[in-house]
Design a protein around this motif. Structure first.
Motif, PDB file in Angstrom:
ATOM      1  N   ASP A 184     -17.653  46.135  22.168  1.00  0.00           N
ATOM      2  CA  ASP A 184     -18.757  45.400  21.679  1.00  0.00           C
ATOM      3  C   ASP A 184     -19.542  45.209  22.949  1.00  0.00           C
ATOM      4  OD1 ASP A 184     -20.227  43.411  21.197  1.00  0.00           O
ATOM      5  OD2 ASP A 184     -18.702  41.977  20.343  1.00  0.00           O
ATOM      6  N   VAL A 185     -20.874  45.792  22.916  1.00  0.00           N
ATOM      7  CA  VAL A 185     -21.611  45.731  24.082  1.00  0.00           C
ATOM      8  C   VAL A 185     -22.368  44.550  24.037  1.00  0.00           C
ATOM      9  CG1 VAL A 185     -21.977  48.332  23.993  1.00  0.00           C
ATOM     10  CG2 VAL A 185     -23.414  46.834  22.768  1.00  0.00           C
ATOM     11  N   THR A 186     -22.041  43.489  23.409  1.00  0.00           N
ATOM     12  CA  THR A 186     -22.852  41.968  23.587  1.00  0.00           C
ATOM     13  C   THR A 186     -21.854  41.454  24.590  1.00  0.00           C
ATOM     14  OG1 THR A 186     -21.544  41.111  21.813  1.00  0.00           O
ATOM     15  CG2 THR A 186     -23.855  42.143  21.301  1.00  0.00           C
ATOM     16  N   GLN A 187     -20.689  41.790  24.960  1.00  0.00           N
ATOM     17  CA  GLN A 187     -19.914  41.186  25.809  1.00  0.00           C
ATOM     18  C   GLN A 187     -20.425  41.248  27.357  1.00  0.00           C
ATOM     19  OE1 GLN A 187     -17.288  38.816  24.688  1.00  0.00           O
ATOM     20  NE2 GLN A 187     -18.162  39.347  22.601  1.00  0.00           N
ATOM     21  N   PRO A 188     -20.465  40.232  28.023  1.00  0.00           N
ATOM     22  CA  PRO A 188     -21.038  40.306  29.308  1.00  0.00           C
ATOM     23  C   PRO A 188     -20.210  41.061  30.295  1.00  0.00           C
ATOM     24  CG  PRO A 188     -20.037  38.132  29.312  1.00  0.00           C
ATOM     25  CD  PRO A 188     -20.025  39.018  27.905  1.00  0.00           C
ATOM     26  N   ASP A 189     -18.725  41.252  30.130  1.00  0.00           N
ATOM     27  CA  ASP A 189     -18.027  41.808  30.788  1.00  0.00           C
ATOM     28  C   ASP A 189     -17.499  43.293  30.454  1.00  0.00           C
ATOM     29  OD1 ASP A 189     -16.419  41.102  28.835  1.00  0.00           O
ATOM     30  OD2 ASP A 189     -15.307  40.070  30.143  1.00  0.00           O
ATOM     31  N   ALA A 190     -18.413  43.726  29.207  1.00  0.00           N
ATOM     32  CA  ALA A 190     -17.958  45.155  28.650  1.00  0.00           C
ATOM     33  C   ALA A 190     -19.204  45.834  28.213  1.00  0.00           C
ATOM     34  CB  ALA A 190     -17.004  44.922  27.531  1.00  0.00           C
ATOM     35  N   GLY A 191     -19.094  47.080  28.200  1.00  0.00           N
ATOM     36  CA  GLY A 191     -20.407  47.639  27.719  1.00  0.00           C
ATOM     37  C   GLY A 191     -21.305  48.206  28.737  1.00  0.00           C
ATOM     38  N   PHE A 192     -22.326  48.173  28.675  1.00  0.00           N
ATOM     39  CA  PHE A 192     -23.409  48.851  29.772  1.00  0.00           C
ATOM     40  C   PHE A 192     -23.451  48.370  31.169  1.00  0.00           C
ATOM     41  CE2 PHE A 192     -25.726  49.876  25.582  1.00  0.00           C
ATOM     42  CZ  PHE A 192     -24.987  51.258  25.463  1.00  0.00           C
ATOM     43  N   ALA A 193     -23.576  48.871  32.171  1.00  0.00           N
ATOM     44  CA  ALA A 193     -23.916  48.622  33.582  1.00  0.00           C
ATOM     45  C   ALA A 193     -23.037  47.696  34.200  1.00  0.00           C
ATOM     46  CB  ALA A 193     -25.463  48.012  33.663  1.00  0.00           C
ATOM     47  N   VAL A 194     -21.826  47.744  33.735  1.00  0.00           N
ATOM     48  CA  VAL A 194     -20.653  46.938  34.328  1.00  0.00           C
ATOM     49  C   VAL A 194     -19.529  47.788  34.688  1.00  0.00           C
ATOM     50  CG1 VAL A 194     -21.201  44.845  33.332  1.00  0.00           C
ATOM     51  CG2 VAL A 194     -19.757  46.124  32.050  1.00  0.00           C
ATOM     52  N   ASP A 195     -18.408  47.260  35.523  1.00  0.00           N
ATOM     53  CA  ASP A 195     -17.423  48.415  35.978  1.00  0.00           C
ATOM     54  C   ASP A 195     -16.111  47.990  35.180  1.00  0.00           C
ATOM     55  OD1 ASP A 195     -19.000  49.566  37.976  1.00  0.00           O
ATOM     56  OD2 ASP A 195     -18.382  47.890  39.226  1.00  0.00           O
ATOM     57  N   THR A 196     -16.243  47.070  33.893  1.00  0.00           N
ATOM     58  CA  THR A 196     -15.130  46.881  33.250  1.00  0.00           C
ATOM     59  C   THR A 196     -15.295  47.104  31.775  1.00  0.00           C
ATOM     60  OG1 THR A 196     -15.793  44.350  32.998  1.00  0.00           O
ATOM     61  CG2 THR A 196     -13.886  45.129  34.841  1.00  0.00           C
ATOM     62  N   ASN A 197     -14.347  47.257  31.093  1.00  0.00           N
ATOM     63  CA  ASN A 197     -14.891  47.392  29.543  1.00  0.00           C
ATOM     64  C   ASN A 197     -13.380  46.972  28.670  1.00  0.00           C
ATOM     65  OD1 ASN A 197     -16.204  48.273  27.315  1.00  0.00           O
ATOM     66  ND2 ASN A 197     -16.305  50.441  28.184  1.00  0.00           N
ATOM     67  N   ARG A 198     -13.566  46.628  27.443  1.00  0.00           N
ATOM     68  CA  ARG A 198     -12.671  46.052  26.666  1.00  0.00           C
ATOM     69  C   ARG A 198     -12.842  46.832  25.328  1.00  0.00           C
ATOM     70  NH1 ARG A 198     -14.075  41.438  26.609  1.00  0.00           N
ATOM     71  NH2 ARG A 198     -12.684  40.485  27.946  1.00  0.00           N
ATOM     72  N   ALA A 204      -9.585  52.486  34.518  1.00  0.00           N
ATOM     73  CA  ALA A 204      -8.014  52.299  34.070  1.00  0.00           C
ATOM     74  C   ALA A 204      -8.467  52.575  32.646  1.00  0.00           C
ATOM     75  CB  ALA A 204      -7.600  51.032  34.001  1.00  0.00           C
ATOM     76  N   LEU A 205      -9.507  52.460  31.939  1.00  0.00           N
ATOM     77  CA  LEU A 205      -9.659  52.633  30.354  1.00  0.00           C
ATOM     78  C   LEU A 205      -9.906  54.283  30.120  1.00  0.00           C
ATOM     79  CD1 LEU A 205     -10.402  52.097  27.320  1.00  0.00           C
ATOM     80  CD2 LEU A 205     -12.390  51.662  28.069  1.00  0.00           C
ATOM     81  N   ALA A 206     -10.463  54.983  31.344  1.00  0.00           N
ATOM     82  CA  ALA A 206     -10.537  56.451  31.286  1.00  0.00           C
ATOM     83  C   ALA A 206      -8.960  57.006  31.349  1.00  0.00           C
ATOM     84  CB  ALA A 206     -11.165  56.931  32.450  1.00  0.00           C
ATOM     85  N   ALA A 207      -8.246  56.510  32.106  1.00  0.00           N
ATOM     86  CA  ALA A 207      -6.901  56.933  32.236  1.00  0.00           C
ATOM     87  C   ALA A 207      -6.133  56.639  30.649  1.00  0.00           C
ATOM     88  CB  ALA A 207      -6.167  56.007  33.294  1.00  0.00           C
ATOM     89  N   ALA A 208      -6.298  55.404  30.200  1.00  0.00           N
ATOM     90  CA  ALA A 208      -5.650  55.246  29.016  1.00  0.00           C
ATOM     91  C   ALA A 208      -6.057  56.251  27.789  1.00  0.00           C
ATOM     92  CB  ALA A 208      -6.119  53.864  28.589  1.00  0.00           C
ATOM     93  N   ILE A 209      -7.547  56.763  27.756  1.00  0.00           N
ATOM     94  CA  ILE A 209      -7.949  57.372  26.748  1.00  0.00           C
ATOM     95  C   ILE A 209      -7.368  58.935  26.983  1.00  0.00           C
ATOM     96  CG2 ILE A 209     -10.041  58.686  25.914  1.00  0.00           C
ATOM     97  CD1 ILE A 209     -11.715  55.994  26.781  1.00  0.00           C
ATOM     98  N   LEU A 210      -7.303  59.271  28.006  1.00  0.00           N
ATOM     99  CA  LEU A 210      -6.928  60.523  28.453  1.00  0.00           C
ATOM    100  C   LEU A 210      -5.107  60.772  28.340  1.00  0.00           C
ATOM    101  CD1 LEU A 210      -9.314  61.497  31.391  1.00  0.00           C
ATOM    102  CD2 LEU A 210      -9.025  62.645  28.919  1.00  0.00           C
ATOM    103  N   ASP A 211      -4.604  59.556  28.539  1.00  0.00           N
ATOM    104  CA  ASP A 211      -3.059  59.400  28.085  1.00  0.00           C
ATOM    105  C   ASP A 211      -3.132  59.916  26.455  1.00  0.00           C
ATOM    106  OD1 ASP A 211      -2.149  58.785  30.426  1.00  0.00           O
ATOM    107  OD2 ASP A 211      -1.953  56.762  30.042  1.00  0.00           O
ATOM    108  N   ARG A 212      -3.989  59.368  25.593  1.00  0.00           N
ATOM    109  CA  ARG A 212      -3.967  59.783  24.301  1.00  0.00           C
ATOM    110  C   ARG A 212      -4.452  61.249  23.981  1.00  0.00           C
ATOM    111  NH1 ARG A 212      -3.133  54.581  26.269  1.00  0.00           N
ATOM    112  NH2 ARG A 212      -2.685  53.141  24.769  1.00  0.00           N
ATOM    113  N   VAL A 213      -5.035  61.544  24.766  1.00  0.00           N
ATOM    114  CA  VAL A 213      -5.743  62.843  24.567  1.00  0.00           C
ATOM    115  C   VAL A 213      -4.866  63.975  24.946  1.00  0.00           C
ATOM    116  CG1 VAL A 213      -7.284  64.602  25.406  1.00  0.00           C
ATOM    117  CG2 VAL A 213      -8.370  62.370  24.694  1.00  0.00           C
ATOM    118  N   ALA A 214      -3.907  63.749  26.131  1.00  0.00           N
ATOM    119  CA  ALA A 214      -2.865  64.514  26.343  1.00  0.00           C
ATOM    120  C   ALA A 214      -1.771  64.639  25.291  1.00  0.00           C
ATOM    121  CB  ALA A 214      -2.297  64.087  27.857  1.00  0.00           C
ATOM    122  N   ALA A 215      -1.578  63.460  24.825  1.00  0.00           N
ATOM    123  CA  ALA A 215      -0.413  63.252  23.636  1.00  0.00           C
ATOM    124  C   ALA A 215      -0.731  64.224  22.622  1.00  0.00           C
ATOM    125  CB  ALA A 215      -0.246  61.959  23.266  1.00  0.00           C
TER     126      ALA A 215
END
Length: 437
Positions: A382-396, A416-427
């Protein structure tokens, strides 16, 4: 038996364009020992030079009787080291100077004798002496008759090399110098080149602060798109969006840390190119489409993290648009859909991951996009969240899987999200390809 991990060859499509950004300016030591396959080392030397590497060839005395040092000097453009006691051309002690400069040492072919000498720490020739002096990755490519390769002593020596951190590439099966068929052939130069690129990528990623190399994507070819695209109105104006590319760059860094060969296709931005990653910079959605689709047959994994413009101006004005009426009406036309086109030509074993930047009904839109584009996994946020989406270092994010599962991930850093995504890709890759499981 040991003697190297077998990976799906990276060489069938890999060429100088893909590897040039990785090997450009790197110093590669090529150690050639006295096997009949030494002739292939000449082709490997040429490929490394074409890929932008500075190559220094080291030869055992036996190797010089099979291929002339002059051949390697002509191919590399550098003097060839054949004798530790010869006139020194690079400094006080040539093999020490070269070892300190090296980004990679390749021993190809590595005969049974050379493997034994490496495993016992002998240093009586330029190849083995350099191996004791380098701090870079060492790639050993055994080549010998099958009965020599299978011998328990050779296998023990290869295991010893792996234990101390050398990378041993499994020999191929085919006709050997004796005329018999068996396992012991030196891999083709393109396959060795691809393995060399993988090692340099992984080493650079770890050295750049990415932590210890994680082998879960070793030998895999991963393409990531990142950032926004720009759709030109005239020479000074364009349509774009707020994406900075941080998520895509995090994915590229993490994939490289896991041993993958990574191509990052990035829109305009201010982020530095990740270490160990081949970066292709593009402007428009059509540019990105062309860059990605050109590699559709090469990649094992595609992750579409870029915020690609859905539309572009129907007409590009060659001169700056001047102020005129109170209203300016623009006609827009659809851009090609990169992920949908990849999904249409998806081959068995490929994994496609998409992103859905939404403002409402995340899971619903994500599922629809996953089905329409033939994806395996989609990351919705949800890119409307201030701590997720564009131009920030965090994501949900919400991860929606092909099998219908949904994972709601908490707020975390984009790394951390990149690591979580690539864990699923590796699986996913492990389930589809038992050879890499």
């Amino acid at each position: 038996m040991t003697g190297g991990r077998r990976r799906r060859p990276l060489s069938t499509i890999l060429g100088p364009i893909e590897v040039r950004g990785v090997l450009r300016g790197k110093t590669v030591l090529l150690g050639v020992s006295g096997g009949i396959a030494a002739y292939k080392a000449a082709a490997l030397c040429s490929r490394l030079v074409q890929a932008g590497a500075t190559v220094h060839v080291l030869m055992t005395p036996a190797a010089t009787r099979l291929v002339s040092p002059l051949t390697f000097q002509a191919l590399s453009g550098n003097p060839v080291q054949t004798d530790l006691l010869a006139e020194q051309r690079h400094g006080h002690v040539d093999h020490v100077i070269l070892a300190r400069r090296a980004d990679l040492l390749i021993v190809a072919p590595a005969t049974a004798n050379t493997v034994a000498r490496l495993a016992t720490g002998m240093a009586g020739d330029p190849v083995t002496a350099a191996a004791l002096g380098v701090a870079c990755p060492v790639l050993v490519c055994p080549s010998m008759e099958e009965h020599m390769y299978r011998h328990p002593l050779t296998q023990a020596n290869l295991r010893r090399l792996e234990e101390i951190g050398y990378h041993v590439m499994a020999p191929e099966t085919g006709y050997l110098a004796s005329g018999l068929r068996g396992t012991g052939r030196l891999p083709e130069p393109e396959a060795i080149l691809a393995e060399a690129v993988r090692l340099v990528c992984a080493h650079r990623a770890a050295g750049a602060g990415g932590g210890a190399v994680d082998p879960t994507l070793a030998g895999r070819r991963v393409l990531v798109t990142a950032g926004a695209t720009r759709e030109a109105l005239d020479p000074v104006r364009f349509l774009s969006n707020r994406s900075t590319g941080k998520m895509g760059y995090a994915l590229a860094r993490e994939a490289a840390r896991r041993g993958a060969q990574v191509v990052l296709v990035a829109g305009p931005g201010n982020l530095p190119d990740p270490e160990g990653v081949e970066v292709v910079h593009v402007e428009s959605a059509r540019d990105m489409h062309a860059a990605v689709l050109a590699r559709a047959g090469w990649l094992d994994v595609a992750i579409g993290a870029a915020a690609v413009a859905d539309y572009r101006p129907a007409v590009f004005q060659p001169h700056k648009i001047k102020k005129g009426e109170d209203r300016l009406v623009l006609e827009l036309v659809r851009n090609p859909d990169i992920l949908a086109d990849l999904g249409r030509q998806k081959r068995p074993g490929q994994v496609l991951v998409g992103f859905a930047a939404e403002t409402a009904d995340l899971a619903e839109y994500a599922r629809r996009k996953l089905e329409e584009k033939n994806l395996d996994l989609i990351v919705a946020n949800d890119v409307t969240q201030p701590d997720a989406g564009f131009a920030v270092d965090t994501n949900r994010a919400v991860l929606v899987h092909r099998d219908g599962r949904q994972e709601d991930l908490p707020l975390m850093s984009k790394d951390a999200l990149a690591a979580a995504i690539l864990d699923r890709v590796a699986a996913l890759l492990g389930r589809r390809d038992p050879e890499h499981g």
